[in-house]
Design a protein around this motif. Sequence first.
Motif, short mmCIF file in Angstrom:
data_model
loop_
_atom_site.label_atom_id
_atom_site.label_comp_id
_atom_site.label_asym_id
_atom_site.label_seq_id
_atom_site.Cartn_x
_atom_site.Cartn_y
_atom_site.Cartn_z
N MET A 110 -59.66 -14.55 -118.59
CA MET A 110 -59.89 -15.83 -117.95
C MET A 110 -60.68 -15.61 -116.68
N SER A 111 -61.79 -16.28 -116.59
CA SER A 111 -62.55 -16.20 -115.35
C SER A 111 -63.48 -17.40 -115.23
N ILE A 112 -63.83 -17.65 -114.01
CA ILE A 112 -64.80 -18.70 -113.72
C ILE A 112 -65.90 -18.06 -112.90
N THR A 113 -67.12 -18.21 -113.37
CA THR A 113 -68.27 -17.67 -112.64
C THR A 113 -69.22 -18.80 -112.30
N ARG A 114 -69.98 -18.58 -111.25
CA ARG A 114 -70.93 -19.60 -110.79
C ARG A 114 -72.29 -18.95 -110.61
N HIS A 115 -73.30 -19.67 -111.03
CA HIS A 115 -74.67 -19.23 -110.81
C HIS A 115 -75.45 -20.42 -110.25
N ILE A 116 -76.15 -20.18 -109.15
CA ILE A 116 -76.95 -21.25 -108.55
C ILE A 116 -78.42 -20.95 -108.80
N ASP A 117 -79.11 -21.88 -109.45
CA ASP A 117 -80.54 -21.77 -109.69
C ASP A 117 -81.24 -22.67 -108.67
N GLU A 118 -81.72 -22.06 -107.60
CA GLU A 118 -82.34 -22.84 -106.51
C GLU A 118 -83.61 -23.56 -106.96
N SER A 119 -84.34 -22.96 -107.89
CA SER A 119 -85.58 -23.61 -108.34
C SER A 119 -85.31 -24.91 -109.09
N LYS A 120 -84.17 -24.99 -109.76
CA LYS A 120 -83.80 -26.21 -110.50
C LYS A 120 -82.80 -27.07 -109.73
N GLN A 121 -82.38 -26.58 -108.57
CA GLN A 121 -81.33 -27.27 -107.80
C GLN A 121 -80.12 -27.52 -108.68
N GLN A 122 -79.71 -26.47 -109.39
CA GLN A 122 -78.66 -26.60 -110.39
C GLN A 122 -77.59 -25.50 -110.21
N VAL A 123 -76.36 -25.90 -110.42
CA VAL A 123 -75.23 -24.97 -110.38
C VAL A 123 -74.65 -24.89 -111.78
N VAL A 124 -74.53 -23.69 -112.29
CA VAL A 124 -73.91 -23.48 -113.60
C VAL A 124 -72.55 -22.83 -113.37
N ILE A 125 -71.52 -23.50 -113.86
CA ILE A 125 -70.15 -22.98 -113.76
C ILE A 125 -69.70 -22.64 -115.17
N LYS A 126 -69.37 -21.37 -115.38
CA LYS A 126 -68.96 -20.92 -116.72
C LYS A 126 -67.48 -20.59 -116.71
N ILE A 127 -66.77 -21.12 -117.70
CA ILE A 127 -65.33 -20.88 -117.83
C ILE A 127 -65.08 -20.06 -119.08
N ASP A 128 -64.48 -18.90 -118.89
CA ASP A 128 -64.12 -18.03 -120.01
C ASP A 128 -62.62 -18.11 -120.24
N GLY A 129 -62.22 -18.28 -121.49
CA GLY A 129 -60.80 -18.30 -121.82
C GLY A 129 -60.20 -19.69 -121.66
N ARG A 130 -58.98 -19.72 -121.20
CA ARG A 130 -58.26 -21.00 -121.05
C ARG A 130 -58.72 -21.72 -119.79
N PHE A 131 -58.90 -23.03 -119.92
CA PHE A 131 -59.25 -23.87 -118.78
C PHE A 131 -58.05 -24.79 -118.57
N ASP A 132 -57.17 -24.36 -117.65
CA ASP A 132 -55.95 -25.12 -117.38
C ASP A 132 -55.65 -25.05 -115.89
N PHE A 133 -54.49 -25.50 -115.49
CA PHE A 133 -54.17 -25.60 -114.07
C PHE A 133 -54.27 -24.25 -113.35
N ALA A 134 -54.07 -23.17 -114.05
CA ALA A 134 -54.17 -21.85 -113.42
C ALA A 134 -55.58 -21.60 -112.88
N GLN A 135 -56.56 -22.33 -113.37
CA GLN A 135 -57.95 -22.17 -112.94
C GLN A 135 -58.35 -23.13 -111.82
N HIS A 136 -57.41 -23.95 -111.37
CA HIS A 136 -57.73 -25.01 -110.41
C HIS A 136 -58.45 -24.49 -109.17
#
Length: 101
Positions: free
Chosen positions: A1-27
């Motif tokens: 379980m992990s959450i990673t973030r990537h910011i693409d400044e050229s697109k002004q975009q944030v990509v948040i990727k969730i691996d595994g279970r997405f539940d309250f433990a990830q809050h």
Amino acid sequence: MSITRHIDESKQQVVIKIDGRFDFAQHKAFRDAYRDIPSGSKSYVVDLSSTSYLDSSALGMLLLLREHAGGDSSPVRIQGCGEDVQRVLKIANFEKLFRLD
């Protein structure tokens, strides 16, 4: 379980990727992925391609991200949903609130 973030400044975009279970433990990790970014300054992509499970607290977290990103006009896109995750999002009518790819 992990959450990673990537910011693409050229697109002004944030990509948040969730691996595994997405539940309250990830809050905290999910909130930390966007809370330092000024509201309404970027678009967001939530990548659920590696998400195996989604519960009601995850739906609430997505709504909080939507609110942070700008509410009704928020540029939040959810992508890569597996069949089970997509079923949960559709039951919750999230296709009316988010762009599902």
